[in-house]
Design an enzyme around this catalytic site. Structure first.
Site, short mmCIF file in Angstrom:
data_model
loop_
_atom_site.label_atom_id
_atom_site.label_comp_id
_atom_site.label_asym_id
_atom_site.label_seq_id
_atom_site.Cartn_x
_atom_site.Cartn_y
_atom_site.Cartn_z
N TYR A 63 0.84 -1.20 0.00
CA TYR A 63 0.00 0.00 0.00
C TYR A 63 0.87 1.24 0.00
O TYR A 63 1.83 1.33 0.77
CB TYR A 63 -0.93 0.02 1.23
CG TYR A 63 -2.36 -0.17 0.79
CD1 TYR A 63 -2.98 0.79 -0.01
CD2 TYR A 63 -3.06 -1.33 1.11
CE1 TYR A 63 -4.28 0.58 -0.47
CE2 TYR A 63 -4.35 -1.52 0.66
CZ TYR A 63 -4.95 -0.57 -0.13
OH TYR A 63 -6.22 -0.77 -0.60
N GLU A 65 -0.63 4.75 -0.56
CA GLU A 65 -1.46 5.94 -0.80
C GLU A 65 -0.62 7.18 -0.54
O GLU A 65 0.11 7.27 0.44
CB GLU A 65 -2.69 5.91 0.11
CG GLU A 65 -3.73 4.91 -0.37
CD GLU A 65 -4.96 4.86 0.54
OE1 GLU A 65 -4.97 5.51 1.59
OE2 GLU A 65 -5.90 4.13 0.17
#
Ligand SMILES: *Cc1c(COP(=O)(O)O)cnc(C)c1O
Length: 430
Positions: A63, A65
């Site tokens: 991940y 973001e």
């Protein structure tokens, strides 16, 4: 059948062919399908083995973001470097001030640009879909047509070239906030400089969607729209020959708005494994080998165009400046749909396409869109495209004998093997 999925330990070690022979067999069949037919869908390509490796890599687990150096997750030190490399290479390749490499595909690139500079209800001026635009340029059932007020321009009825008088007239009438140029089915160079003049006259922003022809731009064979545009969007999997994905270029003044529109505006975590593959795609696209590939794509498109005309078919605009050729079937009895199905029977894959001012619905259509990026990737040269053109023309004749024509297609494929080193469905499968 020994299927190693009984224990957690087995699941952690099993490779696809053992764990899921059903999916493995389907992937193998898809490779054989790609190998055994002549791929003329203009938006498709066969990507590099090195890109396939990147796409099958472990950043799929991560991940990330946010953006390099500004993430919402720990452990991003390596993917930061991957993404920065992709950004730097994209900027250098197209001489851009800013690049965002996170969009998952082409549609997302346009959505992000619209979100960055428009409010719902604002006016966009774009090319009509049936004249060669794209569904994200204002189709009623697409988000673009639902959220924005769409004004359109098209091509001239005689020349089938973009009608700049119409572009200017509609721009002055409708005062769009954004003008979009570039499309999915236009075989001539996009003159971004002429769109810029009109955009400046009416105070509009300018987006060039080079999804189809970015590879030719990267190779210097078509003019680079970037200096003339506020925004440039593209896929990476069409002429650019990279992974299935997209990216946005823009001027520095729009950088923050574009980045915010992509994340958190419309996407969550970026696909860093695909971004790694995009970085490789951009590296390849800057090479002499890539320029040679694109030069052959162009030569092959001209050879295909010549052989279709020699065989009695009509082409929109009479030829091409790009990788694609548009056959206009209106003078004969064939519909686009029937022609597409007939070519399938002789091992040629193409897609029906509306021609400008088409009287048939898009599901039937009166044209065929043909492109040379994929066949060029597997080694086809001009003489092969002459042979392809003659198979097409003979297949569309009244008394066509399809068996021998399919055999000629098969012979072309055998002479130009696709992914000859691959042993299974993946680059290094056992
Ligand atoms: C292919 C294409 C897109 C969309 O790309 P996807 O990856 O299919 O979402 C956008 N604009 C144009 C002009 C295209 O040709």
């Amino acid at each position: 059948m020994a299927v190693a999925q009984e224990t957690f330990q087995e699941l952690r070690q099993a490779l696809l062919a053992d764990l899921d022979p059903e999916v493995a067999a389907l992937l193998g069949r898809e490779l054989e399908r790609q190998r055994g037919q002549i791929e003329l869908i203009a938006s498709e390509n066969f990507t590099w083995p090195s890109v396939l490796e990147g796409q099958a890599s472990v950043p799929t687990n991560k991940y990330a973001e946010g953006y390099p150096g500004r993430r919402y997750y720990g452990g991003c030190e390596v993917v930061d470097e991957i993404e920065q490399l992709a950004i730097d290479r994209a900027k250098a390749l197209f001489d851009a001030e800013h690049a965002n490499v996170q969009p998952h595909a082409g549609a997302q690139t346009n959505m992000a640009v619209y979100f960055s500079c428009l409010q719902p209800g604002d006016t966009i001026l774009a090319m009509r879909l049936d004249h060669g635009g794209h569904l994200t340029h204002g189709l009623k059932v697409n988000f673009s047509g639902r959220l924005y007020d769409i004004a359109t321009y098209g091509v001239d009825r005689e020349t089938n070239l973009i009608d700049f008088d119409e572009v200017a007239r509609v721009a002055h009438e409708r005062r769009p906030k954004l003008i979009v140029c570039g499309g999915s089915a236009y075989s001539r160079a996009i003159e971004a400089d002429r769109f810029r003049e009109i955009a400046d006259e009416v105070g509009a922003l300018l987006l060039c969607d080079m999804a189809h022809f970015a590879g030719l731009v990267a190779a210097g064979l078509l003019p680079n729209p970037t200096p003339h545009c506020d925004f440039v969007t593209s896929t990476t999997h069409k002429t650019l020959a990279g992974p299935r994905s997209g990216f946005i270029l823009c001027r520095e003044e729009h950088a923050l708005a574009v980045d915010k529109a992509v994340f958190p505006g419309m996407q969550g975590g970026p696909l860093e494994h695909t971004i790694a593959a995009k970085a490789t795609c951009f590296k390849i696209a800057a090479s002499a080998g890539f320029r040679a590939y694109q030069t052959q794509v162009r030569a092959n498109a001209d050879a295909l165009a010549d052989s279709l005309v020699d065989g009695g078919l009509d082409l929109l605009t009479g030829g091409t400046d790009t990788h694609l050729v548009q056959v206009d079937l209106r003078r004969g009895d064939w519909t686009g749909k029937d022609a597409e199905e007939r070519l399938h029977e002789v091992k040629i894959t193409a897609n029906r396409n509306t021609v400008p001012f088409d009287e048939r619905p898009p599901t039937v259509a009166s044209g065929l869109r043909l492109g040379t990026p994929a066949v060029t990737m597997r080694g086809f040269q001009e003489q092969d495209l002459h042979e392809v053109g003659s198979v097409i023309c003979e297949a569309l004749a009244d008394d066509a004998d399809l068996g021998p024509l399919a055999q000629r297609s098969r012979a072309l494929c055998e002479r130009n093997p696709l992914y000859p080193g691959f042993r299974g469905y993946a680059t290094y499968a056992a």
